[in-house]
Scaffold this motif. Structure first.
Motif, mmCIF file in Angstrom:
data_model
loop_
_atom_site.group_PDB
_atom_site.id
_atom_site.type_symbol
_atom_site.label_atom_id
_atom_site.label_comp_id
_atom_site.label_asym_id
_atom_site.label_seq_id
_atom_site.Cartn_x
_atom_site.Cartn_y
_atom_site.Cartn_z
ATOM 1 N N TRP A 95 0.843 -1.202 0.000
ATOM 2 C CA TRP A 95 0.000 0.000 0.000
ATOM 3 C C TRP A 95 0.880 1.254 0.000
ATOM 4 O O TRP A 95 0.580 2.225 -0.706
ATOM 5 C CB TRP A 95 -0.902 0.032 1.231
ATOM 6 C CG TRP A 95 -1.656 -1.217 1.558
ATOM 7 C CD1 TRP A 95 -1.738 -1.828 2.778
ATOM 8 C CD2 TRP A 95 -2.488 -2.007 0.677
ATOM 9 N NE1 TRP A 95 -2.538 -2.942 2.722
ATOM 10 C CE2 TRP A 95 -3.004 -3.086 1.444
ATOM 11 C CE3 TRP A 95 -2.815 -1.928 -0.669
ATOM 12 C CZ2 TRP A 95 -3.854 -4.052 0.916
ATOM 13 C CZ3 TRP A 95 -3.659 -2.895 -1.213
ATOM 14 C CH2 TRP A 95 -4.158 -3.936 -0.438
ATOM 15 N N ARG A 96 1.958 1.200 0.793
ATOM 16 C CA ARG A 96 2.830 2.370 0.923
ATOM 17 C C ARG A 96 3.490 2.717 -0.414
ATOM 18 O O ARG A 96 3.470 3.867 -0.863
ATOM 19 C CB ARG A 96 3.892 2.089 1.990
ATOM 20 C CG ARG A 96 4.802 3.251 2.289
ATOM 21 C CD ARG A 96 5.834 2.858 3.346
ATOM 22 N NE ARG A 96 5.243 2.769 4.681
ATOM 23 C CZ ARG A 96 5.164 1.649 5.400
ATOM 24 N NH1 ARG A 96 5.623 0.494 4.890
ATOM 25 N NH2 ARG A 96 4.640 1.644 6.592
ATOM 26 N N GLY A 97 4.073 1.724 -1.049
ATOM 27 C CA GLY A 97 4.855 1.987 -2.255
ATOM 28 C C GLY A 97 4.030 2.231 -3.499
ATOM 29 O O GLY A 97 4.405 3.039 -4.359
ATOM 30 N N TRP A 98 2.892 1.516 -3.630
ATOM 31 C CA TRP A 98 2.112 1.573 -4.871
ATOM 32 C C TRP A 98 1.001 2.617 -4.807
ATOM 33 O O TRP A 98 0.740 3.286 -5.810
ATOM 34 C CB TRP A 98 1.526 0.200 -5.164
ATOM 35 C CG TRP A 98 0.973 0.058 -6.557
ATOM 36 C CD1 TRP A 98 -0.328 0.134 -6.941
ATOM 37 C CD2 TRP A 98 1.720 -0.182 -7.754
ATOM 38 N NE1 TRP A 98 -0.449 -0.048 -8.308
ATOM 39 C CE2 TRP A 98 0.806 -0.248 -8.831
ATOM 40 C CE3 TRP A 98 3.084 -0.361 -8.023
ATOM 41 C CZ2 TRP A 98 1.205 -0.471 -10.141
ATOM 42 C CZ3 TRP A 98 3.480 -0.587 -9.331
ATOM 43 C CH2 TRP A 98 2.538 -0.643 -10.371
ATOM 44 N N PHE A 99 0.352 2.748 -3.652
ATOM 45 C CA PHE A 99 -0.803 3.633 -3.539
ATOM 46 C C PHE A 99 -0.468 4.983 -2.900
ATOM 47 O O PHE A 99 -0.926 6.020 -3.368
ATOM 48 C CB PHE A 99 -1.917 2.949 -2.734
ATOM 49 C CG PHE A 99 -2.621 1.865 -3.491
ATOM 50 C CD1 PHE A 99 -3.741 2.131 -4.250
ATOM 51 C CD2 PHE A 99 -2.150 0.561 -3.448
ATOM 52 C CE1 PHE A 99 -4.381 1.135 -4.956
ATOM 53 C CE2 PHE A 99 -2.783 -0.446 -4.150
ATOM 54 C CZ PHE A 99 -3.910 -0.169 -4.908
ATOM 55 N N MET A 100 0.315 4.950 -1.816
ATOM 56 C CA MET A 100 0.599 6.191 -1.112
ATOM 57 C C MET A 100 1.751 6.972 -1.766
ATOM 58 O O MET A 100 1.767 8.198 -1.743
ATOM 59 C CB MET A 100 0.954 5.909 0.355
ATOM 60 C CG MET A 100 0.000 4.982 1.078
ATOM 61 S SD MET A 100 -1.680 5.624 1.213
ATOM 62 C CE MET A 100 -1.455 6.928 2.405
ATOM 63 N N GLU A 101 2.707 6.247 -2.306
ATOM 64 C CA GLU A 101 3.864 6.851 -2.966
ATOM 65 C C GLU A 101 3.912 6.368 -4.417
ATOM 66 O O GLU A 101 3.048 5.624 -4.864
ATOM 67 C CB GLU A 101 5.156 6.457 -2.238
ATOM 68 C CG GLU A 101 5.164 6.751 -0.745
ATOM 69 C CD GLU A 101 5.281 8.231 -0.424
ATOM 70 O OE1 GLU A 101 5.574 9.011 -1.354
ATOM 71 O OE2 GLU A 101 5.097 8.590 0.752
ATOM 72 N N ASN A 102 4.938 6.792 -5.128
ATOM 73 C CA ASN A 102 5.141 6.340 -6.503
ATOM 74 C C ASN A 102 6.530 5.722 -6.604
ATOM 75 O O ASN A 102 7.373 6.138 -7.384
ATOM 76 C CB ASN A 102 4.996 7.514 -7.485
ATOM 77 C CG ASN A 102 4.888 7.042 -8.922
ATOM 78 O OD1 ASN A 102 4.546 5.899 -9.187
ATOM 79 N ND2 ASN A 102 5.184 7.926 -9.859
ATOM 80 N N TRP A 103 6.765 4.690 -5.767
ATOM 81 C CA TRP A 103 8.089 4.091 -5.673
ATOM 82 C C TRP A 103 8.432 3.273 -6.919
ATOM 83 O O TRP A 103 7.571 2.647 -7.538
ATOM 84 C CB TRP A 103 8.169 3.192 -4.443
ATOM 85 C CG TRP A 103 8.304 3.955 -3.162
ATOM 86 C CD1 TRP A 103 8.452 5.302 -3.019
ATOM 87 C CD2 TRP A 103 8.318 3.406 -1.842
ATOM 88 N NE1 TRP A 103 8.556 5.629 -1.691
ATOM 89 C CE2 TRP A 103 8.482 4.488 -0.946
ATOM 90 C CE3 TRP A 103 8.210 2.119 -1.331
ATOM 91 C CZ2 TRP A 103 8.539 4.314 0.433
ATOM 92 C CZ3 TRP A 103 8.266 1.949 0.043
ATOM 93 C CH2 TRP A 103 8.437 3.038 0.922
ATOM 94 N N LYS A 104 9.728 3.265 -7.227
ATOM 95 C CA LYS A 104 10.226 2.481 -8.349
ATOM 96 C C LYS A 104 10.578 1.069 -7.897
ATOM 97 O O LYS A 104 10.886 0.838 -6.727
ATOM 98 C CB LYS A 104 11.492 3.131 -8.916
ATOM 99 C CG LYS A 104 11.350 4.563 -9.374
ATOM 100 C CD LYS A 104 12.714 5.118 -9.791
ATOM 101 C CE LYS A 104 12.617 6.593 -10.139
ATOM 102 N NZ LYS A 104 13.945 7.146 -10.481
ATOM 103 N N MET A 105 10.588 0.146 -8.860
ATOM 104 C CA MET A 105 11.067 -1.212 -8.616
ATOM 105 C C MET A 105 12.186 -1.523 -9.604
ATOM 106 O O MET A 105 12.033 -1.307 -10.808
ATOM 107 C CB MET A 105 9.941 -2.225 -8.787
ATOM 108 C CG MET A 105 10.415 -3.668 -8.616
ATOM 109 S SD MET A 105 9.410 -4.844 -9.524
ATOM 110 C CE MET A 105 10.476 -6.287 -9.452
#
Length: 654
Positions: A551-561
């Motif tokens: 939830w944090r990386g995909w929805f709350m932030e726009n984190w890269k993988m």
């Protein structure tokens, strides 16, 4: 002698050396396990209103509103007039000294705030036409137990406040609000309602047409965000009785059940209408050849069409003398039946267009009812009009010129909205992704199932998608629609949350655990008002998995993988090779499971999956692959199902 401080120091040194040895010589990236897997995701505990498991609590409440509406369509002047009686029940534990109503048509008034905000070329507002819309409100009254209540009122743009002389009491108090209203129908009303000229007459798609109560909830109190076009709706549930008086040459279709078909159809049409209710084959109630035949409508000046929809958050209708009408039975899992109804102009008819609309409606609703939650309304109406695609309870508007796969896609998408937000009544004004994104996700499953995959989409390349999502101009999911650049709405409200649920279902939880948790989320929040954290909690509890990192990386932030293969080396037992150590690094902020495609010299290929948990305290992980064969290649995520932004470090070849 036992020396506790010395032991602690020794252990810390050992851990430091171990961590250094694992990462020594490896690629250094941006990944921080402690940020990704921080336990401090939820900032509030569950309470009596919203439980920690993500479901409504034992004292969950929501207010109720019922509407009784009489309206008239003035075709010559593109005008709707009407009167509405609103019965509002305060189930909250709070006294309410004032009430708020939504006046969405005021967006189309000449001096509206929304009009000042909407850029040229936008799909919202009235698209450059001369604005002459907005409500004219008259005869406003408030009563309680049939006795008048003293009040004053204020209209501020798309909202009305009613200030009561004496507050509504908590825990079940009821007031009745009455008013008369009228408005000019915009040609393009924010791509959600309007009217279209066809060769056989005007098609009217009427929505946001009566003053509605704002939601008062336990999260924000009164939800009074204005209607500015991009943000959709947040409405209370209740019963809506409404009638529409229109020229007798028109056919009118609306939300819920048509209560008086015997009064508004010809004898032949009534017979066909009733036949469709028990037919799994499409019945044409009014054919293309009959559209210009005066005998296909009762010989009267005007007719009043009566509808009722129960436990719904809104109602809409369409009207035209140009309509072809098809209908077919919908079979529901409980044994109940509904009726798929398609109305469209002759220009849209034919098997390459909306001639298959009733078939599409039936298939779409039967799929979602079986898969997730049973369809709750007596009819499902599709109106082909100049609205590209918009949903309301029991009725949708779809672009009249859609063909083939596009016609299926828009009908399936708009009826998918029955589940989000018509059944699961989330706040679209603030969290548009909770209906558009969830719906986009279930549309993929529906399209794959329809007619043996007739319109099944090709698998998407998540590597390419991952790279595109890293454009900083794209923003991120957790923005209100009105605060988001319009060009980003398609990605952040529709596609990205849909992709996220695909990843969660297919690569993280598996279909069984995901579907079970998702189905329970829908059932628990049916006809109620969940928040994003209610969804997050219910999925975690139902699936038995801490998903805060996701939830944090995909929805709350726009984190890269970005995962990378650092090295592949043989392991031996004595002099014999007994496997390979494959060292994978996580270089960017977003953790994901490891998926390895391994090929041996004999041509054998294996897929090895490692859960995301390995990244909780590591930046580099060694995957041991036991084999006596020579490995000739290793590829990270060979089927491109994860949003890895960098292909260049995903492959090792001997």
């Amino acid at each position: 002698m036992f020396n506790k401080p010395a032991l602690v120091l020794l252990l810390l040194c050992a851990f430091s050396l171990s961590g250094y040895g694992q990462q020594s010589g490896q690629i250094v990236g941006n990944y921080d396990p402690h940020a990704a897997f921080s336990p401090l995701f939820y900032t509030q505990n569950g309470n009596e209103y919203r439980s920690a498991n993500g479901y409504p609590g034992p004292r969950y409440w929501q207010n109720r509103v019922d509407y009784t509406i009489s309206s008239n369509l003035d075709e010559a002047n593109n005008k709707v007039t009407g009167s509405v009686t609103i019965t509002y029940k305060n189930n909250s534990p709070d006294k309410l000294p004032y009430l708020w109503l939504q006046l969405d048509q005021n967006l189309f008034a000449p001096e509206s705030r929304g009009n000042a905000l909407i850029a040229a070329g936008s799909r919202y507002g009235a698209r450059g036409e001369k604005l002459e819309g907005g409500y004219k409100i008259e005869g406003l009254s408030v009563s309680q137990k049939a006795k008048p209540v003293k009040f004053t009122s204020l209209i501020e743009d798309t909202r009305m406040q009613i200030r009561l002389d004496q507050p509504m009491a908590a825990g079940g108090d009821i007031v009745t609000i009455k008013m008369n209203f009228s408005f000019i129908i915009p040609i393009n009303g924010s791509d959600r309602m309007g009217h279209l000229t066809t060769k056989n007459g005007e098609i009217f798609s009427i929505a946001q047409w009566f003053p509605r109560m704002c939601v008062y909830d336990d999260v924000l109190g009164w939800n009074t965000l204005p209607y500015w076009g991009a943000g959709e709706f947040y409405c209370e549930f209740g019963d809506i009785d409404f009638n529409v008086t229109a020229p007798a040459s028109h056919i009118v279709m609306g939300s819920g059940e048509l209560l008086n078909p015997q009064e508004v159809f010809t004898v032949e049409q009534l017979s066909r209408w009733n036949a469709a209710k028990s037919s799994d084959k499409i019945v044409t109630v009014r054919s293309e050849a009959e559209v210009n035949d005066p005998k296909s409508r009762p010989a009267k000046d005007k007719l009043t069409w009566k509808f009722k929809i129960k436990n719904a958050r809104d109602a809409a209708w369409g009207s035209s003398k140009a309509f072809v009408l098809d209908a077919v039975r919908i079979n529901l899992p409980s044994g109940k039946k509904s009726l798929a109804v398609a109305v469209h102009p002759v220009e849209s008819n034919g098997k390459d267009g909306y001639g298959r609309a009733a078939e599409y409606i039936k298939a779409s609703i039967e799929h979602y009812s079986s898969k997730w939650f049973e369809y709750p309304y007596p009819m499902a109406v599709n109106v082909a009009s100049n609205v590209g695609g918009m949903e309301y309870p029991g009725i949708v508007f779809c672009g009249w010129n859609a063909k083939g796969e596009s016609a299926w896609g828009v009908i399936d998408h708009e009826f998918g909205h029955t589940w989000f937000p018509m059944i699961v009544g989330n706040n679209e004004r603030k969290y548009g992704w909770m209906d558009e994104g969830f719906n986009t996700f279930i549309n993929g499953l529906s399209s794959a199932a329809f007619n043996n995959g007739e319109y099944k989409a090709d698998a998407e390349d998540m590597h390419e998608i991952g790279r595109n999502l890293q454009n900083p101009a794209i923003e991120y999911i957790m923005l209100s629609p009105d605060a988001m650049r319009e060009r980003n709405i398609g990605v952040n409200l529709y596609s990205k949350p849909g992709w996220g649920l695909d990843i969660l279902r297919n690569e993280i939880l598996g279909a069984d655990r995901f579907d079970y948790a998702f189905r329970n989320y829908i059932e628990q929040w049916a006809f109620k008002h969940p928040t994003p954290h209610d969804f997050f909690r219910s999925m975690e509890n139902g699936a038995g998995e801490d998903l805060s990192w996701f939830w944090r990386g995909w929805f709350m932030e726009n984190w890269k993988m970005d995962q990378a293969i650092n090295s592949v080396t043989e392991t031996k037992a004595g002099s014999a090779v007994n496997g390979y150590n494959i060292v994978v690094a996580n270089l960017e902020q977003m953790p994901m499971p490891i998926i390895l495609g391994i090929k041996t010299k004999s041509g054998k290929t294996d897929i090895v999956k490692v859960p995301v948990d390995v990244w909780m305290r590591n930046k580099v992980w060694t995957v041991h692959y036991p084999t006596t064969e020579e490995v000739i290649s290793v590829v990270l995520d060979p089927n491109h199902v994860l949003p890895d932004i960098n292909d260049s470090n995903n492959t090792w070849k001997k």
